[in-house]
Every structure is written in C-alpha cells, then in structure tokens.
Write an enzyme that holds these catalytic residues in place. Structure first.
Site, PDB file in Angstrom:
ATOM      1  N   SER A 194       0.621  -1.418   0.265  1.00 33.66           N
ATOM      2  CA  SER A 194      -0.276   0.144  -0.273  1.00 33.66           C
ATOM      3  C   SER A 194       0.624   1.240  -0.316  1.00 33.66           C
ATOM      4  O   SER A 194       1.610   1.080  -0.756  1.00 33.66           O
ATOM      5  CB  SER A 194      -0.669   0.219   1.069  1.00 33.66           C
ATOM      6  OG  SER A 194      -2.030   1.045   0.870  1.00 33.66           O
ATOM      7  N   HIS A 217      -3.029  -1.169  -3.167  1.00 34.08           N
ATOM      8  CA  HIS A 217      -3.848  -0.774  -2.581  1.00 34.08           C
ATOM      9  C   HIS A 217      -3.399   0.955  -4.037  1.00 34.08           C
ATOM     10  O   HIS A 217      -2.607   1.022  -3.741  1.00 34.08           O
ATOM     11  CB  HIS A 217      -3.733  -0.327  -1.693  1.00 34.08           C
ATOM     12  CG  HIS A 217      -4.106  -1.462  -0.439  1.00 34.08           C
ATOM     13  ND1 HIS A 217      -4.375  -1.164   0.941  1.00 34.08           N
ATOM     14  CD2 HIS A 217      -4.396  -2.450  -0.689  1.00 34.08           C
ATOM     15  CE1 HIS A 217      -3.981  -2.448   1.610  1.00 34.08           C
ATOM     16  NE2 HIS A 217      -4.753  -3.146   0.431  1.00 34.08           N
ATOM     17  N   ASP A 271      -4.242  -5.132   6.566  1.00 38.94           N
ATOM     18  CA  ASP A 271      -4.694  -5.679   4.837  1.00 38.94           C
ATOM     19  C   ASP A 271      -3.089  -6.666   4.623  1.00 38.94           C
ATOM     20  O   ASP A 271      -2.394  -6.283   5.063  1.00 38.94           O
ATOM     21  CB  ASP A 271      -5.044  -4.617   4.063  1.00 38.94           C
ATOM     22  CG  ASP A 271      -5.459  -6.118   2.936  1.00 38.94           C
ATOM     23  OD1 ASP A 271      -5.651  -6.806   2.712  1.00 38.94           O
ATOM     24  OD2 ASP A 271      -5.143  -5.220   1.864  1.00 38.94           O
TER      25      ASP A 271
END
Length: 355
Positions: free
Chosen positions: A172, A199, A288
């Site tokens: 991310s 992401h 995540d």
C-alpha cells in the site's frame, strides 16, 4: 499539524480549505500556487504535511518541487492530482520516485455522497501521512526509482529459498517504488508468475503496470480469466479483488475496505499453491494482508514482511509480524537478495541447471 496546500486552482483550494479548516488538529498555512513558492514555503515553515498538485505554473512543476523539497527540507508529501495519467508521461510514478508518500485523486463532480467519501479519504490520509517516515535524498534522475538499498556488504544473509511456483506481493502506501526495485532484482524472465495486489485508486493501475515493465518483465493489468504464466507480472485492477482459482486469475467484488484486498489474494494463493508459493507484504497503513500471510505460512509457504524501520507506514507488515505471519522480516536490500535467489535456476539432480 501544520499543513501546506500547493494548488493553483482557486476552486480546488476553496473546496479543500472548507474541509480542512473545520478540523481542530489541522493548522492550514497560507497556500501557494507554484512549485518554486512551495519549496520556499516548506523551508520557511517546516510543515508536517504537504498536499501537492502536480501540474503547476511558473516553470517548476509538482514533481520538480517534490525533488527539491526532499533534497533540502524533507517532509511527507501527498500528491493531489486530477491527472493520474498523462500521455507519454506517468507523473504519478515520477512523484513517488521523487519522494511523495501517497497519491490522492482530486475531487470530481458528484453528489453529497461523493463529497462525503472524498472528505473521509482526505482526512484519513492527511492524519496518517503526517506521521509517515521519510528520508532526505540527493537530487536524482526521475528515471530511477528512489529506493535506498544498502550495499551488499551491509545486507544480512538471506536463507536459501526452496523452489517457488508463484510469487505474491501485497503493498500500500510507499510500496510502488519498492515493488519496482524487487522486480528489477528478480532475473527476467522469472521462472514463475508474479501477482501484485497494490492499494491504488482507479486509473492508477495501467500506468503502474507500464512502469513496472521498465524492470524488464512482461507486465499486465489482470482482467480475470488469465492462466498464470511463468515470467509474467500480473497487477490487480484498482476496484476489484484478484484471486487464484485453479491456476487461473479471477476478479471478484471486494469484501473489505482496502481494495484490492491483499488478504483475498494471499488466502487464494495459499489454497492452490500451498508450500510452493512465496508471499511478500510491504509497507502500508492498516492490517490488510496480515491474516492472508498467516494463512500462507500455515500452508508451508515462505512468508516475508518488510522490516519496520524501512517502511513508510509500518501498518500492514507490523500487523503481520505481530501475529506471527512472517517467517522472515527483511529490509528492502535483503528482499532484493531474496529475489535474486528465487530467480536462479533450480539445480537438477545431476547438479546442472534445469534450463
């Protein structure tokens, strides 16, 4: 938190200030409208965060301003742009290479729900990124990703990996330049497929795939239905999860807040490849990927979480390390050494390479 807004559109400035001035923990500095003034303002006021447009007047665009700021007065910079893709130029990736920690798309015309969603995303990003870890750097060519990798003599020895049938990478905030470096360290063509769940906002992933192609690997944005082929790097779409089903890639509606879901990818890889897979979880906010990495480890896969002090945001890797999901915690340099080892031909029983 002192925040500097660098934006030449008066309407965008008015919209953003209306959101930010209502927050008691945010002190808005006088906004500036070009890159040169942005550099001077950062050096003068030392903001905790800069929101930076990329297309600016006055002879210094946002990417050049970010480069100068990171060389003279480094601080967290979030790119706010309505131009994620420009023909012939990927400004988004130039800004990340120059040192920006994240990218947000400018607000578009929409109803109250769209405004609310943008406001929540903006404030969440601002508050997290104000504490992001940044490192000053020398002025650099924008053709080379700015990931600081220690020389080989300073890289810890990485255990020899077992044979790999698929490499799954999740990341991310701050991860794209590191993904580039890791793929560059992986010999091309790789003897296995690589799947990346990053992401990102819509419109970012085609440029991301093109940029990763500069590592020498064949790259593509997965649409679903592709058979996994060795030597190919598959990038997840921005608005759907990417999973492995029976040796093929499939997309599905995302089940969580983070999109695409790294957990969903890792869990599907564990279910099909088991101990023959390798999972890397890179810098990013949230958790995540941690549970998915744990599932991979429980099936015997080699699982790696980025070492905390090298992360822009040690959220996802930190969560993985805390729950025992990572069999190894490695720095970027150590992960690059692992990539080189993974890409080496597997010796045959006779002692000769399999190729």
């Amino acid at each position: 938190m002192k925040l500097l807004l660098v934006e030449d559109s008066r309407s965008v400035v008015a919209f953003l200030e209306q959101i930010l001035r209502r927050e008691p923990d945010i002190e808005l500095l006088p906004h500036v409208a070009n890159g040169r003034d942005a550099v001077v303002a950062v050096q003068r006021w030392s903001p905790q965060l800069v929101l930076m447009d990329l297309v600016l007047p006055g002879g210094m665009d946002g990417v050049e301003a970010i480069t100068e700021i990171m060389a003279t007065a480094p601080c967290p910079i979030v790119v706010l742009s309505g131009q994620l893709e420009t023909p012939g130029r990927d400004r988004t990736f130039e800004s990340l290479r120059a040192g920006a920690v994240d990218v947000l798309a400018k607000p578009t015309v929409g109803g109250l729900e769209a405004v609310k969603e943008f406001r929540e995303r903006l404030l969440r990003t601002v508050r997290v990124m104000a504490h992001a870890r940044v490192v000053g750097r020398r002025r650099m060519s924008l053709r080379t990703p700015a990931v600081v990798t220690p020389p080989p003599s300073q890289v810890a020895a990485v255990p020899e990996p077992k044979p790999c049938s698929l490499l799954a990478i999740g990341g991310s905030t701050g991860a794209p330049p590191l993904v580039f470096e890791l793929l560059k360290a992986l010999p091309s063509p790789a003897p296995f497929p690589v799947v990346v769940a990053q992401h990102i906002v819509r419109g970012f992933e085609p440029g991301f795939a093109r940029w990763l192609g500069g590592t020498g690997h064949r790259t593509m944005v997965a649409q679903g239905g592709e058979w996994l082929e060795p030597g190919v790097v598959y990038v997840s779409p921005a608005d759907r999860d990417l999973v492995v089903r029976g040796g093929k890639l499939q997309t599905q509606t995302s089940r969580g807040v983070a999109v695409p879901s790294v957990d969903a990818l890792f869990e599907s890889v564990a279910g099909f490849y088991g101990s023959r897979a390798v999972g890397l979880l890179l810098t990013g906010m949230g958790e995540d990927g941690a549970r998915g990495l744990l599932t991979m480890r429980q099936t015997g896969a080699l699982t790696v979480a980025q070492e905390g002090t090298s992360c822009v945001v040690d959220g996802m890797p930190g969560a993985a390390r805390a729950m025992g999901a990572a069999s190894q915690a490695l720095t970027p340099g150590e992960m690059s050494a692992l990539m080189a080892a993974l890409g080496r031909p597997t010796p045959s029983p006779s002692g000769r390479g399999s190729g």
